[in-house]
Enzyme design. Sequence first.
Site, PDB file in Angstrom:
ATOM      1  N   TYR A   1       9.287   8.695   3.806  1.00 13.39           N
ATOM      2  CA  TYR A   1       8.189   9.582   3.403  1.00 13.39           C
ATOM      3  C   TYR A   1       8.162  10.829   4.293  1.00 13.39           C
ATOM      4  O   TYR A   1       8.079  11.967   3.803  1.00 13.39           O
ATOM      5  CB  TYR A   1       6.893   8.783   3.519  1.00 13.39           C
ATOM      6  CG  TYR A   1       5.637   9.443   3.029  1.00 13.39           C
ATOM      7  CD1 TYR A   1       5.345   9.503   1.666  1.00 13.39           C
ATOM      8  CD2 TYR A   1       4.695   9.955   3.925  1.00 13.39           C
ATOM      9  CE1 TYR A   1       4.161  10.069   1.207  1.00 13.39           C
ATOM     10  CE2 TYR A   1       3.521  10.516   3.480  1.00 13.39           C
ATOM     11  CZ  TYR A   1       3.254  10.577   2.123  1.00 13.39           C
ATOM     12  OH  TYR A   1       2.074  11.136   1.684  1.00 13.39           O
TER      13      TYR A   1
ATOM     14  N   ASP B   1      -5.677  11.103  -2.296  1.00 12.06           N
ATOM     15  CA  ASP B   1      -5.422  12.007  -1.165  1.00 12.06           C
ATOM     16  C   ASP B   1      -6.144  13.316  -1.418  1.00 12.06           C
ATOM     17  O   ASP B   1      -5.697  14.103  -2.258  1.00 12.06           O
ATOM     18  CB  ASP B   1      -3.917  12.219  -1.030  1.00 12.06           C
ATOM     19  CG  ASP B   1      -3.537  13.076   0.175  1.00 12.06           C
ATOM     20  OD1 ASP B   1      -4.435  13.578   0.876  1.00 12.06           O
ATOM     21  OD2 ASP B   1      -2.323  13.242   0.401  1.00 12.06           O
TER      22      ASP B   1
ATOM     23  N   ASP C   1      -2.592   7.593   6.756  1.00  9.69           N
ATOM     24  CA  ASP C   1      -2.275   7.057   5.430  1.00  9.69           C
ATOM     25  C   ASP C   1      -2.187   5.537   5.488  1.00  9.69           C
ATOM     26  O   ASP C   1      -1.720   4.970   6.490  1.00  9.69           O
ATOM     27  CB  ASP C   1      -0.907   7.548   4.945  1.00  9.69           C
ATOM     28  CG  ASP C   1      -0.948   8.911   4.270  1.00  9.69           C
ATOM     29  OD1 ASP C   1      -1.998   9.582   4.303  1.00  9.69           O
ATOM     30  OD2 ASP C   1       0.095   9.307   3.716  1.00  9.69           O
TER      31      ASP C   1
END
Lengths: 124, 124
Positions: free
Chosen positions: B14, B38, B99
Amino acid sequence: MPDIDKMTAAVHAYVEGFAKGDPAIIAALFAEGATVEDPIGSPIRHGRAAIHEFYTESMQTGAKLTLNGPIRVGADHAAFAFSVNLHFGGSDKHVDVIDTFRFNDNNEVVEMRAFWGPGNMHGF
Amino acid sequence: MPDIDKMTAAVHAYVEGFAKGDPAIIAALFAEGATVEDPIGSPIRHGRAAIHEFYTESMQTGAKLTLNGPIRVGADHAAFAFSVNLHFGGSDKHVDVIDTFRFNDNNEVVEMRAFWGPGNMHGF
């Protein structure tokens, strides 16, 4: 919506509760029907009484928390990275954890989830 | 259960996807029916196509990620703290984010949530 400053203050009170070894400080941050999942994937504890008991046990290791970086706060959530520092069995140990708190409109934590696993335990 | 090493590798991929400015690297990490929230509290994006589009837009700012501390991995989740570094409008900016990724048994991300808010934006 909960208040950003009060959500941030709750995280600092959580750290302070460990620093003082006082589970009541922490239990008071949670709503009556709150849930705690610590670690992620483990059985969920329900209600403030069970949460008080959980933190009472957690503190018997002398666990102290050190925040790693800024607290992230958005909408009705706070997330924060920290290390749990422990001393028992004659050695220093630590666990790297990220917690998420979800708050209600009274700025009480209604859901806590602690993200960590065996790979985050050091010195055990 | 997903694999700890593969969940960790997904987080690094990522970060790499942003480093290379390649949204396809990131979209490939997600399951077909995955969701992305998000920032936390915003409308949820559903499905790999919408996710690919979201990351394509995100990368137009030149966003690069820098991990802050170790990746936390437990059960079917990974959580990680990072800074998003941006350069536009003639100045450096950054956003502090945490995250969480939830994985399926094929080690694909099925749910991503990004915890940050206005107080985590710097230099804007």
